[in-house]
Design a protein around this motif. Structure first.
Motif, PDB file in Angstrom:
ATOM      1  N   SER A 540      21.714 -26.476  63.718  1.00 49.59           N
ATOM      2  CA  SER A 540      22.609 -27.627  63.549  1.00 49.59           C
ATOM      3  C   SER A 540      23.060 -27.766  62.094  1.00 49.59           C
ATOM      4  CB  SER A 540      21.924 -28.904  64.032  1.00 49.59           C
ATOM      5  OG  SER A 540      20.649 -29.066  63.429  1.00 49.59           O
ATOM      6  N   TYR A 541      22.225 -27.310  61.142  1.00 48.79           N
ATOM      7  CA  TYR A 541      22.654 -27.299  59.737  1.00 48.79           C
ATOM      8  C   TYR A 541      23.781 -26.288  59.538  1.00 48.79           C
ATOM      9  CZ  TYR A 541      22.562 -26.274  54.727  1.00 48.79           C
ATOM     10  OH  TYR A 541      22.913 -26.051  53.434  1.00 48.79           O
ATOM     11  N   GLU A 542      23.622 -25.122  60.167  1.00 50.84           N
ATOM     12  CA  GLU A 542      24.704 -24.127  60.091  1.00 50.84           C
ATOM     13  C   GLU A 542      25.993 -24.691  60.689  1.00 50.84           C
ATOM     14  OE1 GLU A 542      24.591 -21.311  58.614  1.00 50.84           O
ATOM     15  OE2 GLU A 542      22.446 -20.982  58.304  1.00 50.84           O
ATOM     16  N   ALA A 543      25.848 -25.421  61.802  1.00 54.27           N
ATOM     17  CA  ALA A 543      27.023 -26.024  62.431  1.00 54.27           C
ATOM     18  C   ALA A 543      27.653 -27.077  61.523  1.00 54.27           C
ATOM     19  CB  ALA A 543      26.622 -26.641  63.767  1.00 54.27           C
ATOM     20  N   LEU A 544      26.814 -27.825  60.809  1.00 59.18           N
ATOM     21  CA  LEU A 544      27.321 -28.839  59.885  1.00 59.18           C
ATOM     22  C   LEU A 544      28.211 -28.197  58.824  1.00 59.18           C
ATOM     23  CD1 LEU A 544      27.010 -31.904  59.028  1.00 59.18           C
ATOM     24  CD2 LEU A 544      25.228 -31.086  57.458  1.00 59.18           C
ATOM     25  N   LEU A 545      27.775 -27.053  58.280  1.00 61.93           N
ATOM     26  CA  LEU A 545      28.567 -26.356  57.270  1.00 61.93           C
ATOM     27  C   LEU A 545      29.862 -25.815  57.862  1.00 61.93           C
ATOM     28  CD1 LEU A 545      25.734 -24.391  55.394  1.00 61.93           C
ATOM     29  CD2 LEU A 545      26.745 -26.609  54.809  1.00 61.93           C
ATOM     30  N   GLN A 546      29.793 -25.332  59.116  1.00 60.20           N
ATOM     31  CA  GLN A 546      31.001 -24.823  59.764  1.00 60.20           C
ATOM     32  C   GLN A 546      32.033 -25.939  59.960  1.00 60.20           C
ATOM     33  OE1 GLN A 546      28.581 -22.960  63.000  1.00 60.20           O
ATOM     34  NE2 GLN A 546      30.068 -21.297  62.834  1.00 60.20           N
ATOM     35  N   LEU A 547      31.563 -27.089  60.395  1.00 58.96           N
ATOM     36  CA  LEU A 547      32.473 -28.209  60.607  1.00 58.96           C
ATOM     37  C   LEU A 547      33.079 -28.673  59.283  1.00 58.96           C
ATOM     38  CD1 LEU A 547      30.582 -30.374  63.275  1.00 58.96           C
ATOM     39  CD2 LEU A 547      32.449 -28.742  63.630  1.00 58.96           C
ATOM     40  N   ARG A 548      32.250 -28.724  58.246  1.00 54.32           N
ATOM     41  CA  ARG A 548      32.763 -29.157  56.945  1.00 54.32           C
ATOM     42  C   ARG A 548      33.843 -28.195  56.452  1.00 54.32           C
ATOM     43  NH1 ARG A 548      28.069 -29.782  53.409  1.00 54.32           N
ATOM     44  NH2 ARG A 548      27.889 -31.828  54.397  1.00 54.32           N
ATOM     45  N   LYS A 549      33.619 -26.912  56.647  1.00 52.18           N
ATOM     46  CA  LYS A 549      34.622 -25.912  56.249  1.00 52.18           C
ATOM     47  C   LYS A 549      35.947 -26.152  56.962  1.00 52.18           C
ATOM     48  CE  LYS A 549      35.493 -20.915  56.451  1.00 52.18           C
ATOM     49  NZ  LYS A 549      34.948 -19.609  56.926  1.00 52.18           N
ATOM     50  N   ALA A 550      35.866 -26.649  58.195  1.00 50.77           N
ATOM     51  CA  ALA A 550      37.065 -26.911  58.993  1.00 50.77           C
ATOM     52  C   ALA A 550      37.637 -28.296  58.739  1.00 50.77           C
ATOM     53  CB  ALA A 550      36.748 -26.747  60.472  1.00 50.77           C
TER      54      ALA A 550
END
Length: 576
Positions: A540-550
């Motif tokens: 979920s931390y990896e997903a958080l970074l992916q969403l922030r990038k988007a």
């Protein structure tokens, strides 16, 4: 030249350690221990295990590792230390350097001269002002006499139901001791809103409570005991009345903490704290340089707050006894203080902590961040690996590690980590020190990226603004008890893991696996407060970074993931 005389008042933990250290360094010194009890040099921390039956005979708590009974004859013959049992120290004449003692068997009084005096007077159990505590079936378990009496009652079949007042370490240990082997129907009543108050933060305390309840211990939190009422007639059960309910009990155990026994020191004019603890310097000298003190009767320096605090632990008493013995013999040993390292076993769950909770850190003026991590305590592929729930409290301003706490079924693995981090905290270590703590690696013992290193990394990421954590109990309030329908859980696990949650919570819980997130960003709601969820908080931390990038910034990462909310009882899908 006259022989140096050392008198030690108290012969449970600190007293014997001090006496033996002195006789090893200076066999010519005359050492006398005085204790008002007939039981001496016993492991008081073993009392719950004696009551449970794990320790079969009380004498085992008073025996050496080579099975010799530590009685007065043992100390006199093997150690050269004179022991006066059933002898109470009534007063200290500092000018004459004498202790007035009284033989409790005969009533005879005498003056015992000293060159150096050691106070090892221990602590006394707190006695809350509750009507009915003087009933013979109400007791604490602060000494061997009480422990023997409790075990005899249970072994003779006189106890079917028990109520324990206080859900601290002793209360939780006694709940296990009564219910696990003896099958006593046991209830814990605690005035605080959680078990182990002052030791754990809420997230981990809830896990311990759930574990107690899974072992058939009734836990009543946030309740005040108003009265212990005797039966109207005969030998019926007592009635424990709280501000919420009535509980029947054949035995009531009070476990509401202890306070330092500093009255003898205070009456002698020595400096004591407002709480009654004897004040000492790092050499463990009192305000009188010829009088030393240690163990449960003193207050020590907290190495994080810089304040004095009372921390009754047999381990500290033994270390302090060595320091005192060394200094009386002319050395220059010092006891620098403590960070409050603590461990307890509750059924098959280990709990270990050191330093400050988030609440305590805030009260001390820090700006605390609480970070929770769930990870295997060994290599994930090793057969005996199990999840460890480990949390750190760090100061946002200085990045200093203020506290470490955890629960785990592999107790040795947990205690080893907490001990290592305690050393970091004593040295004013930071999250970077935690990230780089050297841990011996082998798959049967640790992961290549050990959980303490990963915890430090998580704290770094949070302090640096990369991670936006959400505590499990806050998630519960928002998702289950809140009125905001904009809260949406985005489960980034695989479909099979997420399916039971999606089925239960419907459109409030959606599943997009983290490895497919970038190609499915159009399915991520932009008008909702997202809570990202995986098994442990890593994906979920990896997903958080992916969403922030988007450009999607409306997301929080659930600390500890599904593992944490299951362990604490926030979500239970076991029947689905």
């Amino acid at each position: 030249m006259a022989t140096t005389r050392v008198v030690i008042i108290g012969a449970v933990a600190l007293g014997p350690k001090t006496a033996c250290r002195i006789k090893r360094l200076r066999p010519d010194f005359h050492v006398t221990m005085v204790d008002q009890d007939e039981y001496i040099s016993y492991g008081g921390c073993g009392i719950p295990y004696y009551i449970s039956g794990d320790v079969s005979d009380v004498s085992e708590l008073m025996s050496t590792s080579f099975h010799m009974l530590r009685n007065p004859q043992f100390f006199e013959k093997a150690k050269g230390v004179k022991v006066l049992t059933r002898t109470r120290a009534e007063s200290i004449d500092r000018k004459a350097k004498t202790v007035r003692i009284r033989d409790l068997n005969t009533g005879q009084e005498d003056d015992l001269p000293y060159d150096y005096l050691v106070l090892a007077t221990g602590s006394v159990a707190n006695r809350p002002p509750i009507p009915g505590l003087d009933h013979p079936r109400v007791t604490s378990v602060s000494n061997l006499h009480e422990a023997v009496a409790v075990k005899e009652k249970i072994a003779q079949g006189e106890v079917d139901k028990a109520v324990i007042v206080g859900a601290g370490a002793i209360g939780c240990e006694m709940a296990e001791a009564l219910s696990d082997l003896w099958g006593v129907e046991t209830a814990l009543v605690e005035i605080a809103p959680q078990v182990l108050p002052g030791v754990l933060d809420t997230s981990l305390a809830r896990m311990v409570r759930k574990h107690l309840e899974e072992h058939d211990v009734a836990v009543h939190l946030g309740e005040t005991v108003r009265e212990v009422a005797a039966p109207a007639e005969g030998d019926g059960p007592l009635v424990v009345r709280t501000d919420h309910r009535e509980l029947e009990a054949d035995l009531v155990i009070t476990a509401v903490g202890v306070r330092p026994s500093g009255e003898l020191a205070r009456n002698a004019g020595l400096a004591v704290s407002p709480r009654g603890g004897i004040l000492v310097n790092q050499r463990l000298q009192t305000s009188d340089p010829f009088i030393y003190a240690g163990g449960d009767c003193i207050e020590v320096m907290h190495q994080i707050t810089g304040r004095h605090f009372h921390f009754p632990q047999g381990s500290l008493a033994n270390r302090q006894g060595r320091v005192i013995g060394t200094n009386i013999c002319g050395g220059s040993a010092r006891f620098p203080g403590s960070v409050g390292t603590f461990a307890v076993k509750i059924f098959d769950l280990a709990v270990a902590t050191a330093g400050l909770t988030r609440k305590a850190a805030r009260e001390e003026g820090f700006d605390p961040l609480f970070v929770l991590l769930v990870q295997a305590d060994r290599a994930h592929f090793y057969p005996t690996q199990d999840l460890m729930y480990l949390a750190a409290v760090v100061d946002r301003r200085t990045r200093r590690v203020l506290g470490i706490q955890g629960v785990s079924h592999n107790g040795d693995a947990l205690v080893g980590r907490v001990n290592a981090v305690a050393a970091i905290m004593a040295a004013r270590g930071t999250v970077e020190d935690l990230s780089n703590l050297e841990v011996a690696y082998s798959p049967p013992f640790a992961s290549a990226m050990d959980i303490v290193n990963a915890l430090g990394n998580t704290a770094e990421n949070t302090l640096d603004g990369l991670n936006r954590p959400l505590d499990p109990e806050v998630f519960e309030d928002l998702f289950f008890h809140g009125q905001d329908d904009r809260i949406l859980c985005l489960d980034v696990r695989g479909p099979q893991n997420a399916a039971p949650f999606v089925a239960r919570f419907g459109d409030r819980w959606i599943n997009i696996p983290q490895e497919t997130l970038e190609e499915r960003l159009d399915q991520v709601p932009r008008d909702k407060q997202l809570v990202l969820i995986c098994n442990s908080g890593v994906r979920s931390y990896e997903a958080l970074l992916q969403l922030r990038k988007a450009g999607i910034t409306n997301a929080l990462n659930l600390q500890g993931g599904v593992a944490a909310i299951k362990k604490s009882g926030i979500v239970d899908l076991s029947g689905e």
